[in-house]
Design a protein around this motif. Structure first.
Motif, PDB file in Angstrom:
ATOM      1  N   LYS A 296       0.859  -1.182   0.000  1.00 21.08           N
ATOM      2  CA  LYS A 296       0.000   0.000   0.000  1.00 21.08           C
ATOM      3  C   LYS A 296       0.900   1.238   0.000  1.00 21.08           C
ATOM      4  O   LYS A 296       1.785   1.361   0.847  1.00 21.08           O
ATOM      5  CB  LYS A 296      -0.882  -0.021   1.246  1.00 21.08           C
ATOM      6  N   VAL A 297       0.678   2.142  -0.956  1.00 22.41           N
ATOM      7  CA  VAL A 297       1.500   3.348  -1.057  1.00 22.41           C
ATOM      8  C   VAL A 297       1.255   4.239   0.160  1.00 22.41           C
ATOM      9  O   VAL A 297       0.113   4.531   0.500  1.00 22.41           O
ATOM     10  CB  VAL A 297       1.179   4.124  -2.348  1.00 22.41           C
ATOM     11  N   VAL A 298       2.336   4.639   0.821  1.00 26.92           N
ATOM     12  CA  VAL A 298       2.229   5.537   1.978  1.00 26.92           C
ATOM     13  C   VAL A 298       3.011   6.826   1.770  1.00 26.92           C
ATOM     14  O   VAL A 298       2.879   7.758   2.559  1.00 26.92           O
ATOM     15  CB  VAL A 298       2.663   4.838   3.282  1.00 26.92           C
ATOM     16  N   GLY A 299       3.820   6.902   0.712  1.00 29.43           N
ATOM     17  CA  GLY A 299       4.594   8.108   0.448  1.00 29.43           C
ATOM     18  C   GLY A 299       5.105   8.140  -0.979  1.00 29.43           C
ATOM     19  O   GLY A 299       5.154   7.106  -1.653  1.00 29.43           O
ATOM     20  N   ILE A 300       5.467   9.337  -1.440  1.00 26.41           N
ATOM     21  CA  ILE A 300       6.032   9.514  -2.782  1.00 26.41           C
ATOM     22  C   ILE A 300       7.240  10.422  -2.693  1.00 26.41           C
ATOM     23  O   ILE A 300       7.345  11.250  -1.788  1.00 26.41           O
ATOM     24  CB  ILE A 300       5.010  10.121  -3.779  1.00 26.41           C
ATOM     25  N   ILE A 301       8.150  10.246  -3.640  1.00 28.72           N
ATOM     26  CA  ILE A 301       9.293  11.149  -3.745  1.00 28.72           C
ATOM     27  C   ILE A 301       9.684  11.217  -5.220  1.00 28.72           C
ATOM     28  O   ILE A 301       9.874  10.188  -5.858  1.00 28.72           O
ATOM     29  CB  ILE A 301      10.451  10.710  -2.814  1.00 28.72           C
ATOM     30  N   PHE A 302       9.683  12.437  -5.773  1.00 28.88           N
ATOM     31  CA  PHE A 302       9.981  12.665  -7.182  1.00 28.88           C
ATOM     32  C   PHE A 302      11.183  13.593  -7.271  1.00 28.88           C
ATOM     33  O   PHE A 302      11.264  14.581  -6.545  1.00 28.88           O
ATOM     34  CB  PHE A 302       8.832  13.365  -7.910  1.00 28.88           C
ATOM     35  N   PHE A 303      12.092  13.291  -8.197  1.00 28.72           N
ATOM     36  CA  PHE A 303      13.205  14.203  -8.445  1.00 28.72           C
ATOM     37  C   PHE A 303      13.576  14.146  -9.916  1.00 28.72           C
ATOM     38  O   PHE A 303      13.162  13.246 -10.646  1.00 28.72           O
ATOM     39  CB  PHE A 303      14.413  13.889  -7.544  1.00 28.72           C
ATOM     40  N   SER A 304      14.332  15.144 -10.341  1.00 29.59           N
ATOM     41  CA  SER A 304      14.755  15.213 -11.738  1.00 29.59           C
ATOM     42  C   SER A 304      16.217  15.624 -11.814  1.00 29.59           C
ATOM     43  O   SER A 304      16.764  16.204 -10.873  1.00 29.59           O
ATOM     44  CB  SER A 304      13.895  16.223 -12.508  1.00 29.59           C
ATOM     45  N   ILE A 305      16.809  15.304 -12.955  1.00 29.29           N
ATOM     46  CA  ILE A 305      18.187  15.706 -13.236  1.00 29.29           C
ATOM     47  C   ILE A 305      18.184  16.379 -14.596  1.00 29.29           C
ATOM     48  O   ILE A 305      17.797  15.766 -15.594  1.00 29.29           O
ATOM     49  CB  ILE A 305      19.145  14.499 -13.219  1.00 29.29           C
ATOM     50  N   ASP A 306      18.592  17.647 -14.633  1.00 33.58           N
ATOM     51  CA  ASP A 306      18.636  18.416 -15.866  1.00 33.58           C
ATOM     52  C   ASP A 306      19.763  17.888 -16.751  1.00 33.58           C
ATOM     53  O   ASP A 306      20.862  17.616 -16.256  1.00 33.58           O
ATOM     54  CB  ASP A 306      18.869  19.896 -15.530  1.00 33.58           C
ATOM     55  N   GLU A 307      19.500  17.773 -18.037  1.00 34.60           N
ATOM     56  CA  GLU A 307      20.501  17.257 -18.973  1.00 34.60           C
ATOM     57  C   GLU A 307      21.752  18.138 -19.044  1.00 34.60           C
ATOM     58  O   GLU A 307      22.822  17.653 -19.375  1.00 34.60           O
ATOM     59  CB  GLU A 307      19.887  17.115 -20.377  1.00 34.60           C
ATOM     60  N   THR A 308      21.622  19.432 -18.718  1.00 35.82           N
ATOM     61  CA  THR A 308      22.778  20.325 -18.810  1.00 35.82           C
ATOM     62  C   THR A 308      23.547  20.449 -17.498  1.00 35.82           C
ATOM     63  O   THR A 308      24.649  20.998 -17.477  1.00 35.82           O
ATOM     64  CB  THR A 308      22.345  21.744 -19.265  1.00 35.82           C
ATOM     65  N   LYS A 309      22.959  19.979 -16.399  1.00 29.70           N
ATOM     66  CA  LYS A 309      23.619  20.033 -15.087  1.00 29.70           C
ATOM     67  C   LYS A 309      23.464  18.677 -14.414  1.00 29.70           C
ATOM     68  O   LYS A 309      22.761  18.541 -13.423  1.00 29.70           O
ATOM     69  CB  LYS A 309      22.991  21.114 -14.207  1.00 29.70           C
ATOM     70  N   LYS A 310      24.141  17.689 -14.942  1.00 27.41           N
ATOM     71  CA  LYS A 310      23.943  16.307 -14.479  1.00 27.41           C
ATOM     72  C   LYS A 310      24.469  16.050 -13.071  1.00 27.41           C
ATOM     73  O   LYS A 310      24.208  15.018 -12.498  1.00 27.41           O
ATOM     74  CB  LYS A 310      24.562  15.336 -15.472  1.00 27.41           C
ATOM     75  N   HIS A 311      25.195  16.997 -12.504  1.00 27.68           N
ATOM     76  CA  HIS A 311      25.702  16.822 -11.141  1.00 27.68           C
ATOM     77  C   HIS A 311      24.702  17.320 -10.092  1.00 27.68           C
ATOM     78  O   HIS A 311      24.941  17.189  -8.897  1.00 27.68           O
ATOM     79  CB  HIS A 311      27.053  17.523 -10.980  1.00 27.68           C
ATOM     80  N   ILE A 312      23.569  17.880 -10.553  1.00 27.49           N
ATOM     81  CA  ILE A 312      22.559  18.417  -9.643  1.00 27.49           C
ATOM     82  C   ILE A 312      21.214  17.733  -9.881  1.00 27.49           C
ATOM     83  O   ILE A 312      20.750  17.649 -11.020  1.00 27.49           O
ATOM     84  CB  ILE A 312      22.389  19.944  -9.839  1.00 27.49           C
TER      85      ILE A 312
END
Length: 159
Positions: free
Chosen positions: A59-75
């Motif tokens: 049963k889902v109790v939490g979510i976490i979404f993130f992204s990585i920009d193609e021009t700043k792959k270290h962030i």
């Protein structure tokens, strides 16, 4: 026993079968079509998006979404991190956070950034786990009722 639960908290990639539960219990300001549009709009950006859920007994109790920009792959940019109300305060967010830190290390990410509304509980949570405030934008956020809130920016050094 983890966080007071008899069963283990599992963190995994989000599946389409999770959408309805997420809408009904976690992201209460979107309907299913808006949520699908949000995910689709993200996929068209210059960033690669990653979507994870935490579950107890499947049963889902939490979510976490993130992204990585193609021009700043270290962030990486943390865009959503929410735990279903009745499961808050039980260590689920910290477990999700630690999971994605290990995950993004494998992607050679060095810095995780995020922003929050000023004076919301999330500020305290982020500070507690080691995020560092690096700026503030007065009236940086505006809701659908045209009410402004200051936006606070944080970063976390991935080590």
């Amino acid at each position: 026993i983890i966080g007071g639960f008899m069963n283990e908290i599992v963190i995994r990639e989000m599946k389409e079968s999770d959408y309805n539960f997420i809408i009904e219990n976690i992201i209460d300001d979107m309907n299913l079509e808006d949520f699908k549009k949000y995910l689709n709009d993200n996929s068209k950006s210059n960033s690669k998006w990653y979507y994870f859920v935490s579950t107890i007994d499947n049963k889902v109790v939490g979510i976490i979404f993130f992204s990585i920009d193609e021009t700043k792959k270290h962030i990486a940019r943390l865009s959503k991190a929410l735990v279903f109300n009745k499961y808050q305060g039980k260590g689920i967010f910290k477990k999700m956070f630690n999971y994605i830190i290990e995950y993004i290390k494998n992607l050679s990410v060095e810095i995780l950034i995020t922003s929050v509304r000023k004076r919301c509980i999330t500020e305290t949570v982020y500070q507690k786990i080691g995020f560092i405030k690096y700026g503030e934008l007065p009236r940086g956020l505006k809701n659908e009722n045209n009410i402004y809130t200051d936006e606070v920016f944080y970063y976390y050094e991935v080590k």
